[in-house]
Write a protein that holds these residues in place. Structure first.
Motif, PDB file in Angstrom:
ATOM      1  N   ALA A  32      19.374  51.978 -33.721  1.00 34.27           N
ATOM      2  CA  ALA A  32      19.988  53.101 -34.432  1.00 34.27           C
ATOM      3  C   ALA A  32      19.309  53.357 -35.778  1.00 34.27           C
ATOM      4  CB  ALA A  32      21.484  52.842 -34.637  1.00 34.27           C
ATOM      5  N   ALA A  33      18.698  52.307 -36.338  1.00 36.23           N
ATOM      6  CA  ALA A  33      17.985  52.438 -37.612  1.00 36.23           C
ATOM      7  C   ALA A  33      16.499  52.744 -37.403  1.00 36.23           C
ATOM      8  CB  ALA A  33      18.147  51.156 -38.421  1.00 36.23           C
ATOM      9  N   GLY A  34      16.110  52.967 -36.131  1.00 34.31           N
ATOM     10  CA  GLY A  34      14.734  53.349 -35.852  1.00 34.31           C
ATOM     11  C   GLY A  34      13.785  52.216 -35.525  1.00 34.31           C
ATOM     12  N   HIS A  35      14.329  51.018 -35.228  1.00 34.58           N
ATOM     13  CA  HIS A  35      13.500  49.858 -34.909  1.00 34.58           C
ATOM     14  C   HIS A  35      13.724  49.451 -33.460  1.00 34.58           C
ATOM     15  CE1 HIS A  35      12.630  49.304 -39.160  1.00 34.58           C
ATOM     16  NE2 HIS A  35      13.917  49.498 -39.378  1.00 34.58           N
ATOM     17  N   GLU A  36      12.683  49.535 -32.659  1.00 32.80           N
ATOM     18  CA  GLU A  36      12.794  49.136 -31.257  1.00 32.80           C
ATOM     19  C   GLU A  36      12.589  47.629 -31.169  1.00 32.80           C
ATOM     20  OE1 GLU A  36      14.015  49.772 -27.690  1.00 32.80           O
ATOM     21  OE2 GLU A  36      13.759  51.443 -29.068  1.00 32.80           O
ATOM     22  N   LEU A  37      13.623  46.916 -30.734  1.00 37.48           N
ATOM     23  CA  LEU A  37      13.568  45.463 -30.581  1.00 37.48           C
ATOM     24  C   LEU A  37      14.007  45.086 -29.180  1.00 37.48           C
ATOM     25  CD1 LEU A  37      15.234  44.093 -33.846  1.00 37.48           C
ATOM     26  CD2 LEU A  37      12.804  44.181 -33.303  1.00 37.48           C
ATOM     27  N   SER A  38      13.461  43.990 -28.712  1.00 36.45           N
ATOM     28  CA  SER A  38      13.839  43.448 -27.411  1.00 36.45           C
ATOM     29  C   SER A  38      14.185  41.982 -27.570  1.00 36.45           C
ATOM     30  CB  SER A  38      12.675  43.575 -26.424  1.00 36.45           C
ATOM     31  OG  SER A  38      12.327  44.921 -26.243  1.00 36.45           O
ATOM     32  N   PRO A  39      14.955  41.423 -26.634  1.00 36.08           N
ATOM     33  CA  PRO A  39      15.245  39.986 -26.708  1.00 36.08           C
ATOM     34  C   PRO A  39      13.957  39.171 -26.835  1.00 36.08           C
ATOM     35  CG  PRO A  39      16.627  41.020 -25.062  1.00 36.08           C
ATOM     36  CD  PRO A  39      15.630  42.066 -25.510  1.00 36.08           C
ATOM     37  N   GLY A  40      13.975  38.233 -27.769  1.00 40.23           N
ATOM     38  CA  GLY A  40      12.828  37.368 -28.020  1.00 40.23           C
ATOM     39  C   GLY A  40      11.953  37.840 -29.162  1.00 40.23           C
ATOM     40  N   ASP A  41      12.060  39.109 -29.553  1.00 40.95           N
ATOM     41  CA  ASP A  41      11.204  39.636 -30.616  1.00 40.95           C
ATOM     42  C   ASP A  41      11.403  38.947 -31.956  1.00 40.95           C
ATOM     43  OD1 ASP A  41       9.923  41.443 -28.979  1.00 40.95           O
ATOM     44  OD2 ASP A  41      10.985  43.215 -29.736  1.00 40.95           O
ATOM     45  N   LEU A  42      12.602  38.463 -32.222  1.00 44.17           N
ATOM     46  CA  LEU A  42      12.883  37.823 -33.509  1.00 44.17           C
ATOM     47  C   LEU A  42      12.850  36.302 -33.404  1.00 44.17           C
ATOM     48  CD1 LEU A  42      15.632  40.219 -34.880  1.00 44.17           C
ATOM     49  CD2 LEU A  42      13.180  40.197 -35.359  1.00 44.17           C
ATOM     50  N   GLY A  43      12.299  35.809 -32.318  1.00 43.14           N
ATOM     51  CA  GLY A  43      12.125  34.365 -32.168  1.00 43.14           C
ATOM     52  C   GLY A  43      13.353  33.635 -31.673  1.00 43.14           C
ATOM     53  N   GLU A  44      14.357  34.375 -31.225  1.00 41.87           N
ATOM     54  CA  GLU A  44      15.568  33.704 -30.746  1.00 41.87           C
ATOM     55  C   GLU A  44      15.321  33.080 -29.387  1.00 41.87           C
ATOM     56  OE1 GLU A  44      15.956  37.830 -29.081  1.00 41.87           O
ATOM     57  OE2 GLU A  44      15.172  36.926 -30.906  1.00 41.87           O
ATOM     58  N   ASN A  45      16.044  31.998 -29.147  1.00 41.17           N
ATOM     59  CA  ASN A  45      15.970  31.308 -27.863  1.00 41.17           C
ATOM     60  C   ASN A  45      17.006  31.832 -26.880  1.00 41.17           C
ATOM     61  OD1 ASN A  45      15.697  28.975 -30.211  1.00 41.17           O
ATOM     62  ND2 ASN A  45      14.022  28.996 -28.735  1.00 41.17           N
ATOM     63  N   VAL A  46      18.142  32.322 -27.411  1.00 38.89           N
ATOM     64  CA  VAL A  46      19.247  32.793 -26.570  1.00 38.89           C
ATOM     65  C   VAL A  46      19.782  34.092 -27.163  1.00 38.89           C
ATOM     66  CG1 VAL A  46      21.572  32.273 -25.711  1.00 38.89           C
ATOM     67  CG2 VAL A  46      19.890  30.428 -25.920  1.00 38.89           C
ATOM     68  N   THR A  47      19.997  35.078 -26.284  1.00 37.95           N
ATOM     69  CA  THR A  47      20.610  36.337 -26.694  1.00 37.95           C
ATOM     70  C   THR A  47      21.988  36.400 -26.045  1.00 37.95           C
ATOM     71  OG1 THR A  47      18.439  37.394 -26.715  1.00 37.95           O
ATOM     72  CG2 THR A  47      20.348  38.845 -26.727  1.00 37.95           C
ATOM     73  N   THR A  48      23.003  36.684 -26.872  1.00 36.31           N
ATOM     74  CA  THR A  48      24.374  36.765 -26.371  1.00 36.31           C
ATOM     75  C   THR A  48      24.837  38.215 -26.420  1.00 36.31           C
ATOM     76  OG1 THR A  48      25.439  36.481 -28.525  1.00 36.31           O
ATOM     77  CG2 THR A  48      24.856  34.467 -27.312  1.00 36.31           C
ATOM     78  N   GLY A  49      25.929  38.491 -25.734  1.00 29.98           N
ATOM     79  CA  GLY A  49      26.534  39.810 -25.785  1.00 29.98           C
ATOM     80  C   GLY A  49      28.041  39.680 -25.782  1.00 29.98           C
TER      81      GLY A  49
END
Length: 156
Positions: A32-49
């Motif tokens: 929404a702020a104009g940054h396209e990110l995908s799981p893993g892009d920020l170095g996380e090991n686990v993505t939750t929802g």
């Protein structure tokens, strides 16, 4: 992985940063702020929802469908995140009123309030492994809160 700057300060301190978890809702906020990110892009090991990771207390156990991690604190985003995506720091670091860091704070009767208020760190949480295993995508996460009094997560 233990943060190098922390090891330099005290090489004997425990590693509280073994597993990095991020809530998928952060990707929506970044988009929404104009940054396209995908799981893993920020170095996380686990993505939750659907789980308010940032509101959980220190010591919370998350059963990831086999492996179990214990929350130790917040990931503290730094300016290096802007190297990955210019301006992304404004998404993952904000004031409690929602104003991104780096933008003028809303005026208040007392200007010290805006500068003295704590920062909201939204770059995920850090944890340590209590029980190993394979994380299965889509597996339900079981949350076990520690005994009270609950201690809010702080940067580690």
């Amino acid at each position: 992985m233990q943060h190098r700057s922390r090891v330099r300060r005290d090489p004997l301190q425990p590693n509280l940063r073994q597993v990095h978890l991020i809530h998928a809702e952060l990707f929506d906020e970044a988009r929404a702020a104009g940054h396209e990110l995908s799981p893993g892009d920020l170095g996380e090991n686990v993505t939750t929802g659907g789980l308010d990771l940032l509101a959980l207390p220190v010591g919370t156990l998350l059963d990831l469908g086999g492996p179990v991690v214990r929350l130790t604190g917040l990931r503290n985003p730094c300016a290096q995140i802007n190297t990955f995506r210019p301006g992304l720091l404004k998404v993952v670091l904000a004031r409690p009123d929602g104003t991104p860091v780096g933008e003028p704070a809303p005026s208040t009767a007392d200007p010290r309030i805006a500068t003295a208020s704590p920062l909201v760190r939204k770059a995920g949480v850090m944890s340590v492994v209590e029980r190993g295993g394979e994380v299965v995508p889509g597996a339900a996460i079981t949350v076990t809160l520690p005994e009270e009094p609950h201690v809010p997560l702080q940067p580690v």
